[in-house]
Scaffold this active site. Structure first.
Site, mmCIF file in Angstrom:
data_model
loop_
_atom_site.group_PDB
_atom_site.id
_atom_site.type_symbol
_atom_site.label_atom_id
_atom_site.label_comp_id
_atom_site.label_asym_id
_atom_site.label_seq_id
_atom_site.Cartn_x
_atom_site.Cartn_y
_atom_site.Cartn_z
ATOM 1 C CE LYS A 10 0.621 1.343 4.564
ATOM 2 N NZ LYS A 10 1.319 2.569 4.967
ATOM 3 C CB VAL A 95 11.862 -4.963 5.114
ATOM 4 C CG1 VAL A 95 11.643 -5.171 6.604
ATOM 5 C CG2 VAL A 95 11.618 -6.260 4.351
ATOM 6 N N GLY A 98 7.017 1.530 5.182
ATOM 7 C CA GLY A 98 5.735 2.231 5.162
ATOM 8 C C GLY A 98 4.848 1.773 4.031
ATOM 9 N N GLY A 101 4.254 -4.019 4.119
ATOM 10 C CA GLY A 101 4.658 -5.359 3.681
ATOM 11 C C GLY A 101 4.260 -6.457 4.654
ATOM 12 C CB SER A 103 0.181 -4.882 7.414
ATOM 13 O OG SER A 103 0.874 -4.164 8.398
ATOM 14 C CG ASP A 136 -0.864 -0.112 8.363
ATOM 15 O OD1 ASP A 136 -1.684 0.729 8.774
ATOM 16 O OD2 ASP A 136 0.332 0.155 8.139
#
Ligand code: ATP
Length: 295
Positions: A10, A95, A98, A101, A103, A136
């Site tokens: 995301k 990694v 933000g 990954g 989640s 998330d």
């Protein structure tokens, strides 16, 4: 049965901190977007839950602290399921970037195991279980474009006029979300750094990328830029490549740019890859997890 699952990354078109929740956590107001960049998780029947991780460069643990195994355990506890699964995770999402990954991997495990174990849980129930793993995870289960409030779990789906094309990469070492929020607490928020969430939402609904670029913003960006000065140069380079908006996503340290057309984005990605070989072109996606049955 063997399932192959795409766990999509995301980005945050926007991230604002609008208050403090009764439990002391920050009350966030964000526009979150699934993109086509993804990790690949395969799961198949096995008596115990096991995980192997494949990745080039970087490291994530393959032990019980991996969010995939934590998700499997949480699902077993919630349902009393005693079967296991052999799971293999191929990491492509940077990694501590933000980009959600870990989640998204947890969301993929929850949705995939729900099918493998024939549990019949609704997405709403999976989101509740997912929230115990990370803020998330509910977004990654729903995917698409969502306005997210609270710690990110109060989600409202939003329309996106047309697919948008982006570049994203991590120009420096990762950042821990905890470290960034601690620094924000020290430094505070300059109102000038706040995004215009409503304008960005309108821009996404009408496909106005120029307005989107102007309305995007992330109140964590100044803090993360101080912790990782390489972010300044990377965001400038994306802006100079023709992006109509260039920002950091989540708490960093990945940055992204959005372009008016696919062709502009492709040319920018080729140019940016010379200085940033990890730069990838991607598109907005309508869901966060895609499951394919292999056998
Ligand atoms: P978010 O965008 O949700 O804040 P992030 O992109 O900043 O997350 P992740 O890549 O999810 O951060 O990783 C954060 C930490 O979680 C890493 O330090 C890593 O060791 C740990 N971790 C556990 N499981 C995973 C996983 N499956 N993939 C990535 N990291 C994982």
């Amino acid at each position: 049965m063997k399932l192959s699952i795409q766990a999509r990354a995301k980005i945050n078109w926007t991230l604002d901190v609008v208050g403090t929740l009764p439990n002391g956590y920050h009350d966030l107001d964000m526009l979150m977007q699934s993109v086509t960049l993804c990790d690949q998780l395969t799961i198949e029947d096995a008596p115990e839950c096991t995980l192997s991780v494949r990745m080039q460069g970087g490291y994530v643990p393959a032990d019980g602290s991996n969010l995939v195994l934590r998700a499997a355990r949480a699902l077993q506890e919630a349902t009393g399921e005693t079967r296991g699964a052999r799971m293999t995770l191929r990491k492509y999402i940077p990694v501590a970037a933000g980009m959600g990954g870990g989640s998204s991997d947890a969301a993929a495990a929850l949705k995939g195991l729900n099918v493998l174990w024939n549990l019949g849980l609704t997405d709403e129930r999976l989101e509740e279980i997912g929230l115990t793993i990370g803020a998330d995870v509910p977004f990654c289960i729903r995917g698409g474009l969502q306005r997210a409030r609270g710690v990110g779990e109060r989600l409202t789906p939003l329309p996106l006029k047309r697919p948008l094309y982006l570049v994203a990469f991590q120009p420096c070492r990762g950042l821990s979300t905890k470290e960034v929020f601690a620094a924000l607490h020290e430094e505070g928020i300059d109102p000038a750094d706040r995004p215009d969430n409503d304008a960005a939402q309108r821009a996404l609904a009408s496909g106005d990328v120029r307005l989107l670029g102007r309305s995007m913003g992330n109140v964590l960006e100044p803090v993360s830029r101080r912790l990782r000065p390489q972010l300044d140069e990377a965001i400038r380079a994306i802006g100079e490549s023709g992006a109509l908006g260039a920002r950091m996503t989540g708490s960093g340290s990945a940055v992204f740019g959005v372009y008016a057309h696919a062709g502009d984005c492709k040319r920018a990605a080729q140019q940016l890859m010379q200085a940033y070989p990890a730069c990838r072109m991607m598109r907005t996606a309508e869901c966060g997890v895609v499951i394919t049955r292999e056998a």
